[in-house]
Design a protein around this motif. Structure first.
Motif, PDB file in Angstrom:
ATOM      1  N   GLY A   4      -8.248 -10.916   2.542  1.00 29.06           N
ATOM      2  CA  GLY A   4      -9.248  -9.906   2.876  1.00 29.06           C
ATOM      3  C   GLY A   4     -10.540 -10.214   2.127  1.00 29.06           C
ATOM      4  O   GLY A   4     -10.525 -10.569   0.945  1.00 29.06           O
ATOM      5  N   LYS A  31     -12.125  -7.874  -8.579  1.00 25.33           N
ATOM      6  CA  LYS A  31     -11.568  -6.519  -8.466  1.00 25.33           C
ATOM      7  C   LYS A  31     -12.408  -5.516  -9.224  1.00 25.33           C
ATOM      8  O   LYS A  31     -12.059  -4.354  -9.310  1.00 25.33           O
ATOM      9  CB  LYS A  31     -10.140  -6.519  -8.970  1.00 25.33           C
ATOM     10  N   HIS A  87      -0.115  -2.151  -3.378  1.00 24.42           N
ATOM     11  CA  HIS A  87      -0.853  -3.351  -2.971  1.00 24.42           C
ATOM     12  C   HIS A  87      -0.272  -4.615  -3.624  1.00 24.42           C
ATOM     13  O   HIS A  87      -0.962  -5.336  -4.352  1.00 24.42           O
ATOM     14  CB  HIS A  87      -2.342  -3.200  -3.311  1.00 24.42           C
ATOM     15  N   GLN A 143       1.791 -10.563  -3.794  1.00 25.60           N
ATOM     16  CA  GLN A 143       2.332 -11.003  -5.089  1.00 25.60           C
ATOM     17  C   GLN A 143       3.598 -11.837  -4.892  1.00 25.60           C
ATOM     18  O   GLN A 143       4.450 -11.482  -4.104  1.00 25.60           O
ATOM     19  CB  GLN A 143       2.669  -9.794  -5.967  1.00 25.60           C
TER      20      GLN A 143
HETATM   21  O1  LIG Z   1      -5.114 -11.422   0.097  1.00 25.44           O
HETATM   22  C1  LIG Z   1      -5.434 -10.226   0.222  1.00 25.44           C
HETATM   23  O2  LIG Z   1      -6.229  -9.795   1.062  1.00 25.44           O
HETATM   24  C2  LIG Z   1      -4.830  -9.248  -0.664  1.00 25.44           C
HETATM   25  O3  LIG Z   1      -4.872  -8.079  -0.372  1.00 25.44           O
HETATM   26  C3  LIG Z   1      -4.230  -9.696  -1.904  1.00 25.44           C
HETATM   27  O4  LIG Z   1      -4.757  -8.880  -2.880  1.00 25.44           O
HETATM   28  P1  LIG Z   1      -4.654  -9.278  -4.417  1.00 25.44           P
HETATM   29  O5  LIG Z   1      -5.566 -10.441  -4.603  1.00 25.44           O
HETATM   30  O6  LIG Z   1      -3.217  -9.554  -4.660  1.00 25.44           O
HETATM   31  O7  LIG Z   1      -5.120  -8.035  -5.085  1.00 25.44           O
END
Ligand SMILES: O=C(O)C(=O)COP(=O)(O)O
Ligand SMILES: NC(=O)C1=CN([C@@H]2O[C@H](COP(=O)(O)OP(=O)(O)OC[C@H]3O[C@@H](n4cnc5c(N)ncnc54)[C@H](O)[C@@H]3O)[C@@H](O)[C@H]2O)C=CC1
Length: 359
Positions: free
Chosen positions: A100, A77, A305, A309
């Motif tokens: 993603g 991130k 987002h 979770q």
């Molecule tokens: O699995 C995905 O693509 C997500 O968007 C999950 O995002 P995160 O890892 O919870 O920030």
């Protein structure tokens, strides 16, 4: 689906010395990964016969540790200096802990034939479906409006919208799209969808069109739910043209990526009243800038987002990583191995297909 590297060559196994991970791992997650690697080393049928260390980089030490990784597990991130990682020449496999892959599918990674990428596609489908329902019912039943009236102790009564009888269009019928469709089906809705691979239409979906029929989907839908991946072909792919094709009074829910949508077109359609409401778990820029008009619209619900979770999130991600480590060192096809040019797995290689094969 055939892949360029179905089996891992022995010399490649020899060079794998370090796994770097970056999700909020607890000691038991590290222990599970270490135990999996120790078990593989002890297995006479597995060509791994040396120690592989597991190093937790968190988000803080990604820059320092990623160039030293042979295998990277996680969702970065923070901005990653991919040129440095690629120049180090070690990285052979990225097991994303996100579905993603926009965080890691940079041009250098796509072009490098030595780096395999696998995703968490479909792994979070149950919670993403619940998040979609929260946003969908929230905008239909005007929860945002009533919440805004709360500080003033206002008692507002007005007709709200029903879900039943509506046509719901899902853009992207992968792990998340399918889970949403399955859970929506009993609510007396008509379901239509588009997908890049439109061959396998589940019974609850009336029509599954190829991706390019997205405008037809918008034109036929009262509610559109976005569950497609972000890649170079889908960036800002949904915009004024598609939204204008919807019947007046439609609703848009985005649980995919903010950047698949032209957010200005969404704001315009909400301002003009063409769209009656929207629910977004993801926005073009995250966090959503303070001056975004989305904050002030009475029938927009915004969540930060949080679709993936859930209490099980890290356990599930770690379990997939362990299953895939076993497959990697045994030379078997990796679950959710992606076509790097597309940025998502073929349905045959998907987590959902693997779960079906286990039952
Ligand atoms: O699995 C995905 O693509 C997500 O968007 C999950 O995002 P995160 O890892 O919870 O920030
Ligand atoms: N809000 C959140 O926290 C989360 C967001 N996501 C996002 O949702 C996306 C989908 O996640 P999953 O369903 O798990 O992934 P997936 O890989 O299982 O599904 C993606 C589907 O979209 C299809 N597709 C690709 N291009 C398309 C196009 N142009 N039009 C229509 N369909 C297209 C693919 O064929 C595939 O079936 C991810 O790429 C990610 O960006 C995923 C998990 C959590």
């Amino acid at each position: 689906m055939s892949h360029p590297r179905e089996r891992l060559p022995a010399n490649e196994i020899d060079s794998v010395r370090r796994v770097v991970l970056c999700y909020p791992a607890l000691p038991r997650h590290i222990e599970q990964l270490e135990a999996t690697l120790a078990e593989l080393k002890a297995d006479p049928n597995c060509p791994l016969n040396h120690d592989v260390e597991v190093v937790d980089a968190g988000q803080e030490r990604i820059d320092e540790l990623l160039p030293t990784a042979d295998i990277f597990i996680g969702h970065a991130k923070v901005p990653v200096d991919w040129d440095r990682v690629l120049a180090a020449g070690r990285l052979g496999w990225i097991q994303s802990s996100a579905a993603g892959l926009d965080h890691c599918l940079v041009p250098g990674v796509i072009a490098n034939p030595n780096i395999m990428v696998s995703s968490a596609s479909g792994l979070f489908a149950p919670q993403v479906a619940e998040q979609t329902f929260a946003l969908l019912f929230g905008v239909l039943r005007r929860i945002g409006l009533f919440e805004r009236a709360r500080p003033k102790r206002e008692f507002i009564r007005l007709p709200t919208e029903d879900l039943r009888g509506k046509t719901v269009g899902i853009v992207g019928l992968g792990g998340n799209g399918r889970a949403i469709a399955a859970k929506l089906a009993p609510w007396d809705v008509r379901l239509i969808a588009t997908d890049y691979y439109p061959e396998d239409c589940p019974p609850e979906v009336e029509t599954l069109w190829p991706a390019e029929r997205v405008n037809d989907l918008f034109a036929a839908s009262d509610i559109v739910i976005l569950t497609l991946p972000l890649n170079s072909s889908t960036r800002k792919w949904i915009g004024a043209e598609q939204i204008a094709a919807m019947k007046p009074g439609g609703y848009l829910i985005n649980v995919a990526r903010g950047q698949v949508l032209d957010e200005e077109a969404l704001v315009d359609a909400l301002k003009s009243g063409h769209l009656a409401g929207a629910g977004v778990d993801v926005t073009y820029t995250e966090p959503l800038p303070e001056n975004s008009p989305l904050w002030d619209h009475p029938n927009v619900l915004i969540t930060p987002h949080v679709g993936a979770q859930s209490a099980r999130r890290v356990d599930d991600s770690n379990e997939l990583a362990c299953v895939n480590l076993r497959r990697y060192f045994h030379g078997e096809t990796i679950i959710n191995r992606v076509d790097k040019n597309l940025g998502f797995p073929h349905p045959h290689d998907s987590h959902a297909a693997w779960v079906r094969s286990q039952s």
